[in-house]
Write an enzyme that holds these catalytic residues in place. Structure first.
Site, PDB file in Angstrom:
ATOM      1  N   ASP A  11     -29.029   9.685  11.024  1.00  0.00           N
ATOM      2  CA  ASP A  11     -29.592   8.349  10.858  1.00  0.00           C
ATOM      3  C   ASP A  11     -29.457   7.676  12.211  1.00  0.00           C
ATOM      4  OD1 ASP A  11     -29.991   5.636  10.410  1.00  0.00           O
ATOM      5  OD2 ASP A  11     -28.782   5.571   8.573  1.00  0.00           O
ATOM      6  N   ASP A  52     -33.515   6.906   5.417  1.00  0.00           N
ATOM      7  CA  ASP A  52     -33.373   6.494   6.824  1.00  0.00           C
ATOM      8  C   ASP A  52     -32.822   7.618   7.696  1.00  0.00           C
ATOM      9  OD1 ASP A  52     -30.796   6.558   5.868  1.00  0.00           O
ATOM     10  OD2 ASP A  52     -30.304   4.493   6.394  1.00  0.00           O
ATOM     11  N   GLN A  94     -26.782   4.867  14.452  1.00  0.00           N
ATOM     12  CA  GLN A  94     -25.699   4.798  13.450  1.00  0.00           C
ATOM     13  C   GLN A  94     -24.829   6.065  13.349  1.00  0.00           C
ATOM     14  OE1 GLN A  94     -26.358   3.054   9.309  1.00  0.00           O
ATOM     15  NE2 GLN A  94     -26.184   5.201   8.740  1.00  0.00           N
ATOM     16  N   ASN A 104     -21.579  20.839  20.767  1.00  0.00           N
ATOM     17  CA  ASN A 104     -21.895  21.112  19.368  1.00  0.00           C
ATOM     18  C   ASN A 104     -21.978  19.771  18.652  1.00  0.00           C
ATOM     19  OD1 ASN A 104     -21.406  21.827  16.518  1.00  0.00           O
ATOM     20  ND2 ASN A 104     -21.000  23.861  17.349  1.00  0.00           N
ATOM     21  N   TYR A 228     -15.969   3.207   7.760  1.00  0.00           N
ATOM     22  CA  TYR A 228     -17.288   3.369   7.171  1.00  0.00           C
ATOM     23  C   TYR A 228     -18.377   3.335   8.227  1.00  0.00           C
ATOM     24  CZ  TYR A 228     -21.378   2.819   4.248  1.00  0.00           C
ATOM     25  OH  TYR A 228     -22.593   3.015   3.641  1.00  0.00           O
ATOM     26  N   LYS A 231     -23.357   6.662   4.814  1.00  0.00           N
ATOM     27  CA  LYS A 231     -23.097   7.867   4.030  1.00  0.00           C
ATOM     28  C   LYS A 231     -23.544   9.106   4.797  1.00  0.00           C
ATOM     29  CE  LYS A 231     -20.833   7.419   0.316  1.00  0.00           C
ATOM     30  NZ  LYS A 231     -19.603   8.195   0.180  1.00  0.00           N
ATOM     31  N   ASP A 232     -23.029  10.249   4.366  1.00  0.00           N
ATOM     32  CA  ASP A 232     -23.274  11.499   5.097  1.00  0.00           C
ATOM     33  C   ASP A 232     -24.668  12.054   4.867  1.00  0.00           C
ATOM     34  OD1 ASP A 232     -20.410  11.288   5.436  1.00  0.00           O
ATOM     35  OD2 ASP A 232     -20.345  11.991   3.373  1.00  0.00           O
ATOM     36  N   ASP A 233     -25.235  11.722   3.690  1.00  0.00           N
ATOM     37  CA  ASP A 233     -26.635  12.073   3.426  1.00  0.00           C
ATOM     38  C   ASP A 233     -26.915  13.530   3.781  1.00  0.00           C
ATOM     39  OD1 ASP A 233     -26.816   9.398   2.724  1.00  0.00           O
ATOM     40  OD2 ASP A 233     -27.403   8.813   4.738  1.00  0.00           O
ATOM     41  N   ARG A 265     -23.873   0.573   0.028  1.00  0.00           N
ATOM     42  CA  ARG A 265     -22.697   0.549   0.908  1.00  0.00           C
ATOM     43  C   ARG A 265     -21.818   1.788   0.733  1.00  0.00           C
ATOM     44  NH1 ARG A 265     -22.575  -4.714   2.979  1.00  0.00           N
ATOM     45  NH2 ARG A 265     -24.024  -6.043   1.861  1.00  0.00           N
TER      46      ARG A 265
HETATM   47  P1  13P Z   1     -27.049   5.179   4.987  1.00  0.00           P
HETATM   48  O1  13P Z   1     -25.907   6.137   5.157  1.00  0.00           O
HETATM   49  O2  13P Z   1     -28.255   5.848   4.400  1.00  0.00           O
HETATM   50  O3  13P Z   1     -27.362   4.495   6.291  1.00  0.00           O
HETATM   51  O4  13P Z   1     -26.637   4.090   3.918  1.00  0.00           O
HETATM   52  C1  13P Z   1     -25.795   3.069   4.311  1.00  0.00           C
HETATM   53  C2  13P Z   1     -25.610   1.991   3.301  1.00  0.00           C
HETATM   54  O5  13P Z   1     -24.626   1.289   3.404  1.00  0.00           O
HETATM   55  C3  13P Z   1     -26.580   1.765   2.235  1.00  0.00           C
HETATM   56  O6  13P Z   1     -26.275   0.609   1.478  1.00  0.00           O
HETATM   57 MG    MG Z   2     -28.706   3.835   7.530  1.00  0.00          MG
HETATM   58 MG    MG Z   3     -29.177   7.559   5.134  1.00  0.00          MG
HETATM   59 MG    MG Z   4     -26.098   7.907   6.248  1.00  0.00          MG
END
Ligand code: 13P
Ligand code: MG
Ligand code: MG
Ligand code: MG
Ligand code: 13P
Length: 364
Positions: A11, A52, A94, A104, A228, A231-233, A265
């Protein structure tokens, strides 16, 4: 002559908020990767997005964890971040947790799933990408795909699959791994993978011939950054047909909206909704979490595709049920089990609130 499939994602800025990616980022990445294909580093590539997260799908002959390939991905994300900054996209850069590339991308923020294979005469490959969730989200679908005969008929009726599959499970807290041979280790394995925040399925192998069937990304951003950072997505690559589940068996686990952690979040449970790429734009309460899947036939390393696998009316019920589950959970607002338990929230004001209330607690 082995082929490597690498999916590397990050992201590097959302448009708008965390809901999607700006088309300029896809353009910039496409330019970078075209140049790398021209100079022979890549055989082929496909750039896409899930929510994203910018997704680079690469084929090459450099093997996994290759410095040149990882540097190409890193440099592409850095170039994209410059554009994201120009456009004031949300959270530009981000997921790039360090200022400089150190050989790496692992441990530096981007997610990676790579496998080295001997390409079969026909090589169907499925690339899964999720947004608003974390690595363990693949545990349940991977289990169903490779170990549940009610999902995968081939486990019962296909000679190349009847021996079952070997799962490599990582304990991401203690940094150790274990192999489980299913079906005989099934109950032991479930003891661990049922806690996906700690134990994640990293690889799956065919027990008929030992070849790799699936790989997932297991990076945990909050563990890397200590705070924070979104998220790792995660992403995952799965090979299909012959000694592996058929394409339709690989997709079948996504008929149901599994409840996973992520969403707003990164601090809530929500249903994982299987969508085509054009609907991988989580906006309601920054979600619900999405999974998209692109299919390719690989031909001498070339990516023949993509096919947008969840762009099928057969997944409409899954999406409808995901919306129903989303409604049930959303009604709970700041209460568990919608909101994650205190210790597991990615985001918290608890220390500040505790401090403010310090003098007001009385002994019972
Ligand atoms: P992302 O990891 O997709 O950027 O999501 C962050 C987030 O806080 C969504 O509410
Ligand atoms: Mg994001
Ligand atoms: Mg994301
Ligand atoms: Mg993310
Ligand atoms: P086809 O007859 O369409 O090739 O299907 C074979 C199969 O295995 C479907 O899962």
């Amino acid at each position: 002559n082995k082929l490597t499939i690498s999916v590397i994602k990050a992201d590097i800025g959302g448009w708008v908020g965390h809901s999607a990616i700006h088309p300029r980022l896809v353009e910039v990445a496409t330019e970078e990767l075209s140049a790398a294909r021209k100079r022979g580093l890549l055989i082929d590539f496909h750039v896409t997005a899930c929510g994203d997260d910018l997704q680079l799908i690469l084929t090459h002959r450099q093997g996994v964890d290759n410095e040149q390939i990882h540097k190409l991905a890193w440099d592409t994300f850095v170039k994209g971040t410059a554009v994201a900054k120009e456009l004031h996209l949300y959270g530009a850069g981000q997921d790039l947790l360090s200022d400089a590339f150190s050989g790496n991308v692992r441990g530096q923020g981007p997610g990676v799933a790579e496998m080295e294979i001997v390409e079969r005469t026909s090589e169907p490959v499925l690339v899964f990408m999720a947004d608003k969730t974390s690595a363990g989200a693949w545990n349940l679908p991977l289990f169903k795909m490779f170990a549940d005969p009610f999902t995968t008929a081939g486990l019962v009726i296909a000679p190349g699959m009847h021996q079952g599959f070997r799962f490599e499970v990582h304990d991401i807290r203690e940094h150790k791994k274990i192999l489980f041979d299913c079906p005989e280790d099934l109950y032991d394995m479930l003891m661990f993978i049922g806690t996906p925040g700690r134990f994640t399925i990293k690889h799956v192998f065919s027990r008929a011939d030992g070849t790799i069937a699936a790989v997932s990304s297991t990076e945990r951003l909050s563990l890397l950054a200590g705070k924070y950072v979104g998220k790792d997505d995660p992403v995952m690559v799965v090979r299909a047909q012959q000694n592996f589940p058929a394409v339709g068996e690989v997709l079948e686990p996504f008929r149901y909206p599994w409840i996973i952690e992520g969403w707003m979040r990164g601090s809530h449970y929500g249903p994982l909704m299987a969508v085509p790429i054009k609907q991988a734009t989580p906006s309601r309460f920054d979600g619900p979490p999405r999974v998209a899947c692109l299919g390719f036939q690989i031909a001498d390393g070339r990516l023949i595709g993509p096919r947008d696998m969840f762009d099928d009316p057969a997944f409409e019920e899954a999406r409808r049920e995901a919306n129903q589950v989303a409604d049930v959970l959303r009604r709970h607002g700041p209460f568990e089990p919608h909101r994650l338990p205190l210790e597991e929230m990615e985001y918290t004001t608890l220390p500040q609130v505790m401090k403010k209330l310090e003098g007001r607690w009385e002994k019972l």
